[in-house]
Design a protein around this motif. Structure first.
Motif, PDB file in Angstrom:
ATOM      1  N   HIS A  32       0.802  -1.221   0.000  1.00 36.85           N
ATOM      2  CA  HIS A  32       0.000   0.000   0.000  1.00 36.85           C
ATOM      3  C   HIS A  32       0.839   1.277   0.000  1.00 36.85           C
ATOM      4  CE1 HIS A  32      -3.775  -2.069   0.336  1.00 36.85           C
ATOM      5  NE2 HIS A  32      -3.242  -2.865   1.239  1.00 36.85           N
ATOM      6  N   LYS A  42      -2.598  -0.062  -6.417  1.00 35.33           N
ATOM      7  CA  LYS A  42      -3.489   0.270  -7.538  1.00 35.33           C
ATOM      8  C   LYS A  42      -2.874  -0.199  -8.858  1.00 35.33           C
ATOM      9  CE  LYS A  42      -6.151   2.537  -4.714  1.00 35.33           C
ATOM     10  NZ  LYS A  42      -5.986   1.858  -3.466  1.00 35.33           N
ATOM     11  N   GLU A 102     -13.346  -7.934  -5.205  1.00 34.01           N
ATOM     12  CA  GLU A 102     -13.223  -6.776  -4.318  1.00 34.01           C
ATOM     13  C   GLU A 102     -14.185  -6.833  -3.138  1.00 34.01           C
ATOM     14  OE1 GLU A 102     -11.033  -3.859  -3.117  1.00 34.01           O
ATOM     15  OE2 GLU A 102     -10.695  -4.804  -5.046  1.00 34.01           O
ATOM     16  N   THR A 148      -9.684  -4.402   3.987  1.00 34.01           N
ATOM     17  CA  THR A 148     -10.715  -3.378   3.830  1.00 34.01           C
ATOM     18  C   THR A 148     -11.082  -3.279   2.351  1.00 34.01           C
ATOM     19  OG1 THR A 148      -9.048  -1.653   3.587  1.00 34.01           O
ATOM     20  CG2 THR A 148      -9.915  -2.052   5.804  1.00 34.01           C
ATOM     21  N   ASP A 203     -11.788  -1.230  -0.806  1.00 34.62           N
ATOM     22  CA  ASP A 203     -11.452   0.091  -1.337  1.00 34.62           C
ATOM     23  C   ASP A 203     -12.113   0.257  -2.694  1.00 34.62           C
ATOM     24  OD1 ASP A 203     -10.349   2.474  -2.071  1.00 34.62           O
ATOM     25  OD2 ASP A 203      -8.270   1.802  -1.999  1.00 34.62           O
ATOM     26  N   TRP A 222     -11.564   2.370  -4.914  1.00 34.46           N
ATOM     27  CA  TRP A 222     -10.565   2.693  -5.936  1.00 34.46           C
ATOM     28  C   TRP A 222      -9.912   1.428  -6.493  1.00 34.46           C
ATOM     29  CZ3 TRP A 222     -10.527   6.895  -8.563  1.00 34.46           C
ATOM     30  CH2 TRP A 222     -11.031   8.061  -8.013  1.00 34.46           C
ATOM     31  N   ASP A 223      -9.741   0.411  -5.653  1.00 31.97           N
ATOM     32  CA  ASP A 223      -9.227  -0.860  -6.160  1.00 31.97           C
ATOM     33  C   ASP A 223     -10.183  -1.433  -7.197  1.00 31.97           C
ATOM     34  OD1 ASP A 223      -7.052  -0.660  -4.507  1.00 31.97           O
ATOM     35  OD2 ASP A 223      -7.798  -2.076  -3.010  1.00 31.97           O
TER      36      ASP A 223
END
Length: 114
Positions: free
Chosen positions: A32, A38, A75, A85, A87, A89-90
């Motif tokens: 991360h 990403k 996801e 968690t 996310d 955005w992922d």
């Protein structure tokens, strides 16, 4: 390569994605840093898009619907099981990578006539 072998490669890669997602959250904290996770999501799903388009040459909407379920399950389902968690955005980078992979394969097919 025979179609059933191509499909096996597609299925194995999807299983590989889910297995990576099952890695517990405390084991992947280093990724991360600087948002490099990403990039991993993007590349992972770009490869999936390439494999998908190489495997499925038909314009059948059912196949596209099924391949779009993979990032959703990854996801919001599998990562929840691993304690990570969720996310959004992922998920977005998963979809961008998947679309890019499919578009690259389409571009290659148009440029190189078999």
């Amino acid at each position: 390569m025979k179609l059933y072998r191509r499909k096996n490669v597609l299925y194995l890669y999807i299983v590989f994605i889910f297995l990576i997602s099952l890695i517990p959250s405390h084991s992947v904290q280093v990724i991360h840093v600087f948002g490099i996770d990403k990039l991993f999501h993007l590349v992972e799903y770009l490869i999936l898009g390439l494999i998908f388009k190489y495997t499925i040459n038909q314009k059948n909407n059912a196949y596209y619907f099924l391949i779009l379920i993979v990032p959703i399950l990854d996801e919001f389902g599998v990562q929840r099981l691993s304690g990570r968690t969720i996310d959004p955005w992922d998920f977005i980078f998963n979809l961008i990578g998947l679309c890019l992979g499919m578009m690259i394969k389409e571009y290659i097919d148009k440029r190189i006539k078999y």
